[in-house]
Every structure is written in structure tokens, then in C-alpha cells.
Design a protein around this motif. Structure first.
Motif, PDB file in Angstrom:
ATOM      1  N   GLY A  57       0.657  -1.354  -0.005  1.00 16.83           N
ATOM      2  CA  GLY A  57      -0.032   0.025   0.133  1.00 16.83           C
ATOM      3  C   GLY A  57       0.908   1.226  -0.120  1.00 16.83           C
ATOM      4  O   GLY A  57       0.228   2.387   0.327  1.00 16.83           O
ATOM      5  N   LYS A  58       2.121   1.103  -0.491  1.00 20.74           N
ATOM      6  CA  LYS A  58       2.953   2.316  -0.401  1.00 20.74           C
ATOM      7  C   LYS A  58       3.199   2.870  -1.849  1.00 20.74           C
ATOM      8  O   LYS A  58       4.425   3.053  -2.380  1.00 20.74           O
ATOM      9  CB  LYS A  58       4.308   1.945   0.130  1.00 20.74           C
ATOM     10  CG  LYS A  58       4.029   1.346   1.705  1.00 20.74           C
ATOM     11  CD  LYS A  58       5.484   1.196   2.246  1.00 20.74           C
ATOM     12  CE  LYS A  58       5.478   0.581   3.498  1.00 20.74           C
ATOM     13  NZ  LYS A  58       6.799   0.000   4.254  1.00 20.74           N
ATOM     14  N   GLY A  59       2.077   3.281  -2.566  1.00 22.58           N
ATOM     15  CA  GLY A  59       1.935   3.889  -3.966  1.00 22.58           C
ATOM     16  C   GLY A  59       2.603   2.775  -4.828  1.00 22.58           C
ATOM     17  O   GLY A  59       2.158   1.488  -5.033  1.00 22.58           O
ATOM     18  N   LEU A  60       3.086   3.482  -5.807  1.00 24.77           N
ATOM     19  CA  LEU A  60       3.654   2.524  -6.977  1.00 24.77           C
ATOM     20  C   LEU A  60       5.070   1.975  -6.952  1.00 24.77           C
ATOM     21  O   LEU A  60       5.857   2.712  -6.219  1.00 24.77           O
ATOM     22  CB  LEU A  60       3.588   3.445  -8.537  1.00 24.77           C
ATOM     23  CG  LEU A  60       2.434   3.810  -8.873  1.00 24.77           C
ATOM     24  CD1 LEU A  60       2.482   4.955 -10.210  1.00 24.77           C
ATOM     25  CD2 LEU A  60       1.457   2.797  -9.581  1.00 24.77           C
ATOM     26  N   ILE A  61       5.226   0.772  -7.354  1.00 22.22           N
ATOM     27  CA  ILE A  61       6.321   0.192  -7.533  1.00 22.22           C
ATOM     28  C   ILE A  61       7.277   0.222  -8.779  1.00 22.22           C
ATOM     29  O   ILE A  61       8.333  -0.276  -8.842  1.00 22.22           O
ATOM     30  CB  ILE A  61       6.534  -1.264  -6.970  1.00 22.22           C
ATOM     31  CG1 ILE A  61       5.620  -2.392  -7.850  1.00 22.22           C
ATOM     32  CG2 ILE A  61       5.940  -1.332  -5.278  1.00 22.22           C
ATOM     33  CD1 ILE A  61       5.995  -3.629  -7.324  1.00 22.22           C
ATOM     34  N   ALA A  62       6.204   0.549  -9.833  1.00 19.30           N
ATOM     35  CA  ALA A  62       6.803   0.520 -11.125  1.00 19.30           C
ATOM     36  C   ALA A  62       5.856   1.255 -11.983  1.00 19.30           C
ATOM     37  O   ALA A  62       4.675   1.530 -11.760  1.00 19.30           O
ATOM     38  CB  ALA A  62       6.923  -0.938 -11.839  1.00 19.30           C
ATOM     39  N   SER A  63       6.644   1.969 -13.131  1.00 17.10           N
ATOM     40  CA  SER A  63       5.495   2.682 -14.237  1.00 17.10           C
ATOM     41  C   SER A  63       6.186   2.857 -15.268  1.00 17.10           C
ATOM     42  O   SER A  63       7.467   2.500 -15.586  1.00 17.10           O
ATOM     43  CB  SER A  63       5.589   4.351 -13.639  1.00 17.10           C
ATOM     44  OG  SER A  63       6.988   4.927 -13.682  1.00 17.10           O
ATOM     45  N   SER A  64       5.467   2.999 -16.513  1.00 16.00           N
ATOM     46  CA  SER A  64       6.057   3.253 -17.755  1.00 16.00           C
ATOM     47  C   SER A  64       4.804   3.971 -18.685  1.00 16.00           C
ATOM     48  O   SER A  64       3.748   3.913 -18.202  1.00 16.00           O
ATOM     49  CB  SER A  64       6.129   1.983 -18.616  1.00 16.00           C
ATOM     50  OG  SER A  64       6.581   2.086 -19.940  1.00 16.00           O
ATOM     51  N   ILE A  65       5.221   4.834 -19.534  1.00 14.52           N
ATOM     52  CA  ILE A  65       4.294   5.853 -20.305  1.00 14.52           C
ATOM     53  C   ILE A  65       4.375   5.465 -21.655  1.00 14.52           C
ATOM     54  O   ILE A  65       5.545   5.388 -22.118  1.00 14.52           O
ATOM     55  CB  ILE A  65       4.534   7.372 -20.125  1.00 14.52           C
ATOM     56  CG1 ILE A  65       4.194   7.463 -18.423  1.00 14.52           C
ATOM     57  CG2 ILE A  65       3.364   8.015 -20.721  1.00 14.52           C
ATOM     58  CD1 ILE A  65       2.719   7.691 -17.913  1.00 14.52           C
TER      59      ILE A  65
END
Length: 287
Positions: A57-65
């Protein structure tokens, strides 16, 4: 500690929205990048984001756009993995998902030296390089006597035509956002013809110059000088290394090299359009 040592391949990958802006900025900060909310907002609204939530529950652990330019090309950017989940296969899992979602659409991205091996595993090949520069612009070198002026709404159709010709694809959905996204948008003109355009948009304590589209090096120089005159902030930009004359001039005018990125493509041998008139991208995250 994250629930760390549990396998991570079960964690769902979801589409990000503008509501994830703060979480994306937090992820940037976690990896030692600036928060860049202004840029994140553009990318989340103009492109499609993918992310993995922290099971704790601590936000995102990975992203991509992914920014789409139609069936001929999509650009990938903002590939980030939280430090606490680094080197656990999260990044390559997310990227495999992004590649699968793209299907037959060719892809491009700018890779850091650390990220390049991961992308090579996924079939990307280096097709070019870009050099990042940053610094206070000082006009110690001659500035070409080429007319530039602030862009107006009446210029937009011409700017869109020029951009499509040089970029090689229609990116109306990005260029039409420039008047609101950038603090300064200028065109170069000769005998009533628009021969280039450039924007300077705010990113933390700098103004990023991009896109920079120009008929030739002298026109690009005139546009950069005009943008620099409108701000007290340092400039930052990413220039195709083939533009050696512009790079040398910018360095002579006070911008220092920071880093190199590899320009990479997948499923096509090179980028479309005319590189000789494409000096800098809007942002490396959008190709």
C-alpha cells in the motif's frame, strides 16, 4: 521491508490515470529523479501509463508511459522501479507487458546506460544517441540574424504541417498541448514562411527546450537564443549527436554536457521523418 521476498509475478499491471500523478512523482523521487509533476501530467493525459501497485500500500512500485503516434510508432518513457523493489524482475516484467500491448506497432525509447541492456533483451536496438545539456545560456557566440517571434493561434496549422513533415508522423495530440504546457513557444520566419519552431517548458528549476524543429543549424540557434532571452532559469535540452555544430555552439554559450542516452527502436530500423531538421524532442519520454 516490502513483502519482499514473495514472488512478484502475480502483482497486477494496471493502466495509470491523471489521478496517479502524485504517486508517479513520488516514484520519480524514490529513484533520485526530480518529481517533474508538470511533465508527468502531460504524459498521463496524452499517453497511456502502466503501473504496478505496492502490495504494502505504499504507492507505485513501477511505471511506464506509452505515447502513441498511430500504427507506425509509439514511444516509451518514464520506466521506473522503486528502489526497494530494484533488481527483482519488476522492470522487465512491466516492459514485457508494454511490448505485448503494443502488438505490431514499432516502438522507440531513450535508454540510459543502465537501462540499455534490459531493452536489448526485449529486442530493441540502438539507432542513435542524444546528448543532454544544462546550464545558463550566455550569448558569447554570434547569434544568427534570423527573425523569431512568439507563436500565435494562427500559426498552429502551419506548425502542425511542419512538425508532421519533420517528425514523420502526426503528433497533433502533443503539439496542440504546447501553448498550455510551455511557458514560451516561438517560430522562426523568413519571407513570411515559418522555417522552424521551438518551445521552452518548465521542469523544476529549469526550462527544457523542446521540441526544436528548424530548417538548419542557424535557425535552431536563433530559436534557442530567443527562448533563453525570455527566462532567467537554466536551460536543459537533449540534442541528437549528429547535430555537432549546434552542440558545439550550445557548449560555447554555457550549456554543459550531463549525460548521453541511446536512442533505440524495436521493429523498425530507424525513426521516421527528417533527422536533419529534428534537433531536440519535446521530451525524451515521448520520443
Amino acid at each position: 521491508m516490502p513483502t519482499s521476498l514473495a514472488p512478484l509475478d502475480h502483482l497486477p499491471i494496471r493502466v495509470l490515470t491523471s489521478a496517479d500523478l502524485t504517486a508517479c512523482a513520488d516514484l520519480s523521487e524514490d529513484r533520485g529523479w526530480p518529481r517533474e509533476e508538470h511533465k508527468w501530467n502531460l504524459l498521463l493525459t496524452a499517453g497511456t501509463g502502466f503501473g504496478i501497485d505496492d502490495p504494502d500500500g505504499k504507492g507505485l512500485i513501477a511505471s511506464s508511459i506509452v505515447t502513441s503516434y498511430g500504427p507506425e510508432l509509439s514511444a516509451i518513457g518514464m520506466v521506473l522501479v522503486a528502489e526497494r523493489y530494484a533488481r527483482r524482475g519488476v522492470g522487465i516484467r512491466l516492459m514485457r507487458h508494454v511490448v505485448a500491448e503494443a502488438g505490431d506497432t514499432p516502438l522507440t525509447l531513450h535508454a540510459t546506460p543502465n537501462g540499455q541492456p534490459l531493452y536489448e533483451q526485449l529486442g530493441f536496438a540502438q539507432t542513435g544517441r542524444a546528448e543532454m545539456l544544462r546550464g545558463h545560456f550566455t550569448a558569447t557566440e554570434p547569434v544568427p540574424a534570423i527573425t523569431t517571434r512568439a507563436a500565435t493561434a494562427e500559426d498552429l496549422p502551419t506548425v502542425l504541417r511542419l512538425d508532421a513533415e519533420v517528425f514523420g508522423l502526426d503528433r497533433t495530440h502533443m503539439i496542440t498541448r504546447l501553448p498550455a504546457f510551455a511557458d514560451h513557444l516561438r517560430v522562426a520566419e523568413e519571407n513570411g514562411e515559418i522555417t522552424g519552431f521551438a518551445a521552452a517548458w518548465p521542469n523544476m528549476d529549469t526550462h527544457v527546450v523542446g521540441p526544436l524543429i528548424a530548417r538548419d543549424t542557424a535557425t535552431a540557434q536563433a530559436l534557442v537564443a530567443a527562448l533563453a532571452a525570455a527566462t532567467d532559469r537554466p536551460l536543459r535540452t537533449d540534442v541528437d549527436v549528429r547535430h555537432e555544430a549546434l552542440l558545439a555552439w550550445l557548449k560555447a554559450c554555457g550549456l554543459a554536457p550531463i549525460a548521453f542516452n541511446a536512442v533505440m527502436t524495436r521493429s523498425r530500423p530507424d525513426l521516421p521523418g527528417d533527422w536533419s531538421r529534428r534537433f531536440a524532442p519535446l521530451t525524451v519520454a515521448a520520443g
